[in-house]
Design a protein around this motif. Sequence first.
Motif, PDB file in Angstrom:
ATOM      1  N   SER A   1       0.849  -1.177   0.000  1.00 30.87           N
ATOM      2  CA  SER A   1       0.000   0.000   0.000  1.00 30.87           C
ATOM      3  C   SER A   1       0.889   1.232   0.000  1.00 30.87           C
ATOM      4  O   SER A   1       1.936   1.261   0.621  1.00 30.87           O
TER       5      SER A   1
ATOM      6  N   SER B   1       1.817   4.990   1.013  1.00 33.52           N
ATOM      7  CA  SER B   1       1.522   5.796   2.192  1.00 33.52           C
ATOM      8  C   SER B   1       1.802   7.274   1.996  1.00 33.52           C
ATOM      9  O   SER B   1       1.418   8.090   2.831  1.00 33.52           O
ATOM     10  N   GLY B   2       2.483   7.629   0.915  1.00 30.09           N
ATOM     11  CA  GLY B   2       2.754   9.037   0.725  1.00 30.09           C
ATOM     12  C   GLY B   2       3.286   9.342  -0.659  1.00 30.09           C
ATOM     13  O   GLY B   2       3.890   8.495  -1.304  1.00 30.09           O
TER      14      GLY B   2
ATOM     15  N   GLY C   1       5.828   3.461   0.061  1.00 30.64           N
ATOM     16  CA  GLY C   1       4.867   2.631   0.764  1.00 30.64           C
ATOM     17  C   GLY C   1       5.486   1.307   1.155  1.00 30.64           C
ATOM     18  O   GLY C   1       6.703   1.173   1.257  1.00 30.64           O
ATOM     19  N   THR C   2       4.626   0.323   1.333  1.00 28.96           N
ATOM     20  CA  THR C   2       5.041  -0.991   1.800  1.00 28.96           C
ATOM     21  C   THR C   2       4.326  -2.064   0.982  1.00 28.96           C
ATOM     22  O   THR C   2       3.138  -1.936   0.707  1.00 28.96           O
TER      23      THR C   2
ATOM     24  N   ASN D   1       9.987  -0.559   6.383  1.00 24.26           N
ATOM     25  CA  ASN D   1       8.851  -0.107   5.595  1.00 24.26           C
ATOM     26  C   ASN D   1       8.856   1.407   5.587  1.00 24.26           C
ATOM     27  O   ASN D   1       9.471   2.047   6.435  1.00 24.26           O
TER      28      ASN D   1
ATOM     29  N   SER E   1       6.121   3.444   5.689  1.00 22.55           N
ATOM     30  CA  SER E   1       4.713   3.737   5.915  1.00 22.55           C
ATOM     31  C   SER E   1       4.475   5.124   6.492  1.00 22.55           C
ATOM     32  O   SER E   1       3.337   5.554   6.616  1.00 22.55           O
TER      33      SER E   1
ATOM     34  N   GLY F   1       5.544   8.013   5.173  1.00 23.10           N
ATOM     35  CA  GLY F   1       5.366   9.017   4.147  1.00 23.10           C
ATOM     36  C   GLY F   1       6.671   9.562   3.612  1.00 23.10           C
ATOM     37  O   GLY F   1       7.751   9.080   3.940  1.00 23.10           O
TER      38      GLY F   1
ATOM     39  N   GLY G   1       9.762   5.741   8.132  1.00 21.18           N
ATOM     40  CA  GLY G   1       9.020   4.511   8.399  1.00 21.18           C
ATOM     41  C   GLY G   1       9.591   3.809   9.608  1.00 21.18           C
ATOM     42  O   GLY G   1      10.094   4.448  10.526  1.00 21.18           O
TER      43      GLY G   1
END
Length: 86
Positions: free
Chosen positions: A1, A3-4, A17-18, A49, A51, A53, A66
């Motif tokens: 997904s 994330s930024g 993202g991750t 990750n 996540s 941003g 992250g």
Amino acid sequence: SMSGVSCYTPASCVAVGTAGSATLAPVIFSTSNRGAGWQSQPAPVATSNLSGGVACEPSGVCVAVGQWFTFSGVGATDDGPYILVN
């Protein structure tokens, strides 16, 4: 997904993202044609990750944040924050 996403010019952006549910591998994509095509970029550390941003400045320097993880047979241990600067 993802994330930024952050753009350092109207045409050039970086997204982070991750990927994966078990390994939480970092993913980085960039574009320089207003998003018409995105290119995968190598992530320097596989056990992290992104996540948190990403943020870029007009010079093109980007910072992504992250978590850093250690994986074992029983799961992942959160080893603290991870910061990536290009």
